[in-house]
Design a protein around this motif. Structure first.
Motif, PDB file in Angstrom:
ATOM      1  N   TRP A 166       0.825  -1.205   0.000  1.00 28.54           N
ATOM      2  CA  TRP A 166       0.000   0.000   0.000  1.00 28.54           C
ATOM      3  C   TRP A 166       0.863   1.260   0.000  1.00 28.54           C
ATOM      4  CZ3 TRP A 166      -4.615  -0.685  -1.595  1.00 28.54           C
ATOM      5  CH2 TRP A 166      -5.260  -1.902  -1.365  1.00 28.54           C
ATOM      6  N   LEU A 167       2.025   1.196   0.635  1.00 33.47           N
ATOM      7  CA  LEU A 167       2.954   2.321   0.529  1.00 33.47           C
ATOM      8  C   LEU A 167       3.418   2.494  -0.919  1.00 33.47           C
ATOM      9  CD1 LEU A 167       5.166   1.738   3.715  1.00 33.47           C
ATOM     10  CD2 LEU A 167       3.538   3.602   3.347  1.00 33.47           C
ATOM     11  N   TYR A 168       3.729   1.380  -1.560  1.00 27.41           N
ATOM     12  CA  TYR A 168       4.162   1.404  -2.959  1.00 27.41           C
ATOM     13  C   TYR A 168       3.031   1.876  -3.869  1.00 27.41           C
ATOM     14  CZ  TYR A 168       5.958  -0.553  -7.385  1.00 27.41           C
ATOM     15  OH  TYR A 168       6.391  -0.725  -8.668  1.00 27.41           O
ATOM     16  N   PHE A 169       1.821   1.379  -3.644  1.00 21.34           N
ATOM     17  CA  PHE A 169       0.661   1.705  -4.474  1.00 21.34           C
ATOM     18  C   PHE A 169       0.374   3.205  -4.436  1.00 21.34           C
ATOM     19  CE2 PHE A 169      -3.851   2.204  -5.316  1.00 21.34           C
ATOM     20  CZ  PHE A 169      -4.068   1.372  -6.395  1.00 21.34           C
ATOM     21  N   PHE A 170       0.312   3.772  -3.226  1.00 21.41           N
ATOM     22  CA  PHE A 170      -0.038   5.191  -3.120  1.00 21.41           C
ATOM     23  C   PHE A 170       1.136   6.088  -3.505  1.00 21.41           C
ATOM     24  CE2 PHE A 170      -3.436   3.467  -0.399  1.00 21.41           C
ATOM     25  CZ  PHE A 170      -4.516   4.122  -0.963  1.00 21.41           C
ATOM     26  N   SER A 202       9.694   1.071 -12.002  1.00 20.39           N
ATOM     27  CA  SER A 202       8.656   0.344 -11.272  1.00 20.39           C
ATOM     28  C   SER A 202       8.659  -1.149 -11.583  1.00 20.39           C
ATOM     29  CB  SER A 202       7.282   0.938 -11.586  1.00 20.39           C
ATOM     30  OG  SER A 202       6.940   0.744 -12.955  1.00 20.39           O
ATOM     31  N   VAL A 203       9.068  -1.528 -12.784  1.00 25.49           N
ATOM     32  CA  VAL A 203       9.120  -2.950 -13.132  1.00 25.49           C
ATOM     33  C   VAL A 203      10.104  -3.677 -12.222  1.00 25.49           C
ATOM     34  CG1 VAL A 203       9.657  -4.584 -14.961  1.00 25.49           C
ATOM     35  CG2 VAL A 203       8.497  -2.447 -15.521  1.00 25.49           C
ATOM     36  N   PHE A 236       5.343 -12.025 -10.711  1.00 26.82           N
ATOM     37  CA  PHE A 236       5.511 -10.635 -11.129  1.00 26.82           C
ATOM     38  C   PHE A 236       4.351 -10.145 -11.989  1.00 26.82           C
ATOM     39  CE2 PHE A 236       6.760  -7.951 -14.728  1.00 26.82           C
ATOM     40  CZ  PHE A 236       7.079  -6.796 -14.056  1.00 26.82           C
ATOM     41  N   GLY A 237       3.891 -10.954 -12.956  1.00 24.08           N
ATOM     42  CA  GLY A 237       2.856 -10.508 -13.883  1.00 24.08           C
ATOM     43  C   GLY A 237       1.596 -10.068 -13.171  1.00 24.08           C
ATOM     44  N   VAL A 238       1.088 -10.911 -12.270  1.00 25.08           N
ATOM     45  CA  VAL A 238      -0.140 -10.587 -11.543  1.00 25.08           C
ATOM     46  C   VAL A 238       0.101  -9.421 -10.593  1.00 25.08           C
ATOM     47  CG1 VAL A 238      -1.860 -11.467  -9.920  1.00 25.08           C
ATOM     48  CG2 VAL A 238      -0.989 -12.945 -11.741  1.00 25.08           C
ATOM     49  N   ASN A 239       1.212  -9.449  -9.880  1.00 30.42           N
ATOM     50  CA  ASN A 239       1.497  -8.402  -8.895  1.00 30.42           C
ATOM     51  C   ASN A 239       1.615  -7.028  -9.549  1.00 30.42           C
ATOM     52  OD1 ASN A 239       1.526 -10.396  -6.964  1.00 30.42           O
ATOM     53  ND2 ASN A 239       3.758 -10.478  -6.798  1.00 30.42           N
ATOM     54  N   HIS A 240       2.320  -6.968 -10.662  1.00 25.87           N
ATOM     55  CA  HIS A 240       2.524  -5.660 -11.298  1.00 25.87           C
ATOM     56  C   HIS A 240       1.233  -5.145 -11.932  1.00 25.87           C
ATOM     57  CE1 HIS A 240       5.196  -2.482 -12.512  1.00 25.87           C
ATOM     58  NE2 HIS A 240       4.758  -2.545 -13.755  1.00 25.87           N
ATOM     59  N   ASN A 241       0.395  -6.032 -12.431  1.00 26.12           N
ATOM     60  CA  ASN A 241      -0.902  -5.593 -12.957  1.00 26.12           C
ATOM     61  C   ASN A 241      -1.774  -5.011 -11.859  1.00 26.12           C
ATOM     62  OD1 ASN A 241      -0.569  -6.166 -15.685  1.00 26.12           O
ATOM     63  ND2 ASN A 241      -1.171  -8.293 -15.453  1.00 26.12           N
ATOM     64  N   VAL A 269      -0.585  -3.493  -9.163  1.00 22.87           N
ATOM     65  CA  VAL A 269       0.002  -2.183  -8.887  1.00 22.87           C
ATOM     66  C   VAL A 269      -0.437  -1.163  -9.933  1.00 22.87           C
ATOM     67  CG1 VAL A 269       2.170  -0.899  -8.729  1.00 22.87           C
ATOM     68  CG2 VAL A 269       1.985  -3.149  -7.671  1.00 22.87           C
ATOM     69  N   ASP A 270      -0.486  -1.585 -11.194  1.00 23.44           N
ATOM     70  CA  ASP A 270      -0.846  -0.674 -12.288  1.00 23.44           C
ATOM     71  C   ASP A 270      -2.309  -0.252 -12.261  1.00 23.44           C
ATOM     72  OD1 ASP A 270       1.648  -0.446 -13.346  1.00 23.44           O
ATOM     73  OD2 ASP A 270       1.395  -1.981 -14.874  1.00 23.44           O
ATOM     74  N   LEU A 271      -3.128  -0.860 -11.387  1.00 27.85           N
ATOM     75  CA  LEU A 271      -4.517  -0.418 -11.258  1.00 27.85           C
ATOM     76  C   LEU A 271      -4.604   1.033 -10.795  1.00 27.85           C
ATOM     77  CD1 LEU A 271      -6.298  -3.524  -9.664  1.00 27.85           C
ATOM     78  CD2 LEU A 271      -6.645  -2.594 -11.958  1.00 27.85           C
ATOM     79  N   ASN A 272      -3.516   1.521 -10.167  1.00 24.09           N
ATOM     80  CA  ASN A 272      -3.558   2.906  -9.702  1.00 24.09           C
ATOM     81  C   ASN A 272      -3.620   3.889 -10.872  1.00 24.09           C
ATOM     82  OD1 ASN A 272      -0.752   4.401 -10.150  1.00 24.09           O
ATOM     83  ND2 ASN A 272      -0.317   2.261  -9.717  1.00 24.09           N
ATOM     84  N   ILE A 273      -3.198   3.466 -12.067  1.00 22.34           N
ATOM     85  CA  ILE A 273      -3.191   4.387 -13.214  1.00 22.34           C
ATOM     86  C   ILE A 273      -4.609   4.740 -13.658  1.00 22.34           C
ATOM     87  CG2 ILE A 273      -2.465   4.660 -15.617  1.00 22.34           C
ATOM     88  CD1 ILE A 273      -0.027   2.986 -14.979  1.00 22.34           C
ATOM     89  N   PRO A 274      -5.491   3.757 -13.954  1.00 17.82           N
ATOM     90  CA  PRO A 274      -6.864   4.166 -14.305  1.00 17.82           C
ATOM     91  C   PRO A 274      -7.612   4.800 -13.141  1.00 17.82           C
ATOM     92  CG  PRO A 274      -6.704   1.778 -14.148  1.00 17.82           C
ATOM     93  CD  PRO A 274      -5.307   2.305 -14.096  1.00 17.82           C
ATOM     94  N   ILE A 275      -7.344   4.327 -11.918  1.00 14.70           N
ATOM     95  CA  ILE A 275      -8.019   4.916 -10.758  1.00 14.70           C
ATOM     96  C   ILE A 275      -7.597   6.373 -10.587  1.00 14.70           C
ATOM     97  CG2 ILE A 275      -8.216   4.831  -8.238  1.00 14.70           C
ATOM     98  CD1 ILE A 275      -7.936   1.793  -8.427  1.00 14.70           C
ATOM     99  N   GLY A 276      -6.281   6.617 -10.643  1.00 11.93           N
ATOM    100  CA  GLY A 276      -5.788   7.980 -10.495  1.00 11.93           C
ATOM    101  C   GLY A 276      -6.200   8.881 -11.646  1.00 11.93           C
ATOM    102  N   SER A 277      -6.187   8.341 -12.870  1.00  9.28           N
ATOM    103  CA  SER A 277      -6.602   9.140 -14.020  1.00  9.28           C
ATOM    104  C   SER A 277      -8.053   9.577 -13.888  1.00  9.28           C
ATOM    105  CB  SER A 277      -6.418   8.332 -15.308  1.00  9.28           C
ATOM    106  OG  SER A 277      -5.059   7.992 -15.506  1.00  9.28           O
ATOM    107  N   PHE A 278      -8.904   8.679 -13.400  1.00 16.82           N
ATOM    108  CA  PHE A 278     -10.316   9.013 -13.228  1.00 16.82           C
ATOM    109  C   PHE A 278     -10.508  10.056 -12.125  1.00 16.82           C
ATOM    110  CE2 PHE A 278     -14.380   8.243 -11.051  1.00 16.82           C
ATOM    111  CZ  PHE A 278     -15.261   8.452 -12.093  1.00 16.82           C
ATOM    112  N   MET A 279      -9.876   9.824 -10.966  1.00 18.34           N
ATOM    113  CA  MET A 279     -10.072  10.733  -9.834  1.00 18.34           C
ATOM    114  C   MET A 279      -9.450  12.097 -10.089  1.00 18.34           C
ATOM    115  SD  MET A 279      -9.667   8.447  -6.364  1.00 18.34           S
ATOM    116  CE  MET A 279      -7.890   8.354  -6.600  1.00 18.34           C
ATOM    117  N   PHE A 280      -8.159  12.115 -10.424  1.00 19.07           N
ATOM    118  CA  PHE A 280      -7.462  13.387 -10.586  1.00 19.07           C
ATOM    119  C   PHE A 280      -7.941  14.142 -11.826  1.00 19.07           C
ATOM    120  CE2 PHE A 280      -3.847  10.900  -8.473  1.00 19.07           C
ATOM    121  CZ  PHE A 280      -4.330  11.212  -7.216  1.00 19.07           C
TER     122      PHE A 280
END
Length: 343
Positions: free
Chosen positions: A131-135, A255-256, A268-273, A275-286
């Motif tokens: 969660w530290l990495y995600f945010f 980040s990879v 790695f594949g599942v974990n990094h995907n 983590v990358d969920l923050n991109i659409p979430i952040g794009s929508f919110m911000f």
């Protein structure tokens, strides 16, 4: 957008039958090949940027197409030349040298395997480090991507007439920012300047921390948002855009390795995907939040907001979030630093 959505699918379908697991053999000395590919990549980026600027419109389209095709084919020529050179230079002295290198590397890998923990997706979600990495990622490079998405409207509201050049500048620095980690971690890892930046100096031997590198790259982004908040001049817009996108590109590449460093390579594949969920979430919110603040400053029948004030509050909030992301990255670094080997 249609090309971006279809072309990767076509390439994956064509490349899938060729994909296979390859076991690493002897260590090969490829410094010359890496330098060559790096130079070709830099020239490709410069060629793409220069041919997109206004003062190069006089160049014939055939020159642009042929030049780009030549630059894209050069990596294949480099790989073939490297293979020929390797075949010619297979002598006893190189075999002995390679065996010595392999022994040292096997010892290093043994130390790394002891310190690295393989973590699955469900366990990762229960870790504070995730969660530290995600945010930290959400308040850093994702903000940079949102800034890029709103760059046209930001330039228009400030009265900047060179929007095309500004977008070219952002794309160029994003491109070269993605190359920056390779330059730092591969080519200059043995020099003292980068040892100071990416190593923790102590009596023990510590590993290069990609988490610390991410936090270090987010620092200039905070300053860039401060520049945008304070100054309304076009030069400030150009400088801040360059800083934000070179840092965003670098962090995206780092980040990879960071995901692997924190949670292992097995999942790695599942974990990094995740983590990358923050991109659409952040794009929508911000993105929606900046649109809301922009709408509050709209005046007149045309529905446009003009002036430095249109995004001033947005830049203040983005700058604060970027500072928060940098602090989270430093906290994550302090929690995850590990001794790889001891002297």
């Amino acid at each position: 957008m249609l090309l971006n959505s279809i072309l990767p699918l076509i390439v994956c379908v064509l490349a899938a039958p060729l994909a296979r697991h390859v076991r690493g053999g002897k260590l090969r000395i490829l410094d010359g090949g890496f330098w060559t590919l790096f130079v070709i990549t830099v020239f490709t980026g410069f060629f793409g940027v220069i041919t997109s600027l206004e003062f190069t419109r006089f160049l014939p389209p055939l020159f642009r197409v042929v030049g780009l095709l030549v630059l894209l084919l050069l990596p294949l020529v480099t790989a073939l030349a490297e293979k020929v050179r390797e075949t010619v230079q297979q002598k006893c002295i190189l075999i002995v040298h390679d065996s010595n290198i392999n022994e040292d590397i096997s010892m290093d890998n043994e130390c790394e395997d002891v310190s690295r923990e393989e973590i699955g997706a469900m366990l990762m979600l229960r870790r504070l480090e995730f969660w530290l990495y995600f945010f930290s990622y959400l308040f850093g490079p994702t903000l940079g991507l949102v800034y890029l998405n709103n760059l046209g409207q930001i330039a228009e509201s400030r009265g900047c007439l060179q929007t095309s050049s500004l977008v070219s500048l952002s794309s160029a620095f994003g491109f070269f920012g993605r190359l920056l980690p390779s330059l730092v971690f591969y080519f200059f890892s043995k020099y003292i300047l980068f040892l100071i930046l990416f190593y923790i100096t102590s009596m023990e031997k510590w590993a290069v921390s990609t988490v610390a590198a991410m936090a270090a790259m987010m620092g200039p982004m905070c300053g860039a948002f401060c520049i945008l908040f304070v100054s309304g001049h076009d030069i400030a817009l150009y400088i801040a855009t360059a800083i934000i996108h070179i840092c965003t590109g670098a962090i995206t590449t780092i980040s990879v390795s960071t995901t692997t460093e924190l949670f292992g390579a097995e999942n790695f594949g599942v974990n990094h995907n995740i983590v990358d969920l923050n991109i659409p979430i952040g794009s929508f919110m911000f993105g929606n939040f900046s649109a809301f603040l922009y709408g509050k400053g709209v005046d007149g029948e045309e529905g446009n907001c003009m002036g430095h004030k249109c995004y001033q509050t947005t830049f203040m909030i983005w700058g604060f979030l970027c500072v928060l992301g940098t602090m989270l990255g430093l906290v994550l670094h302090s929690k995850t630093r590990k001794i790889v080997c001891t002297d």
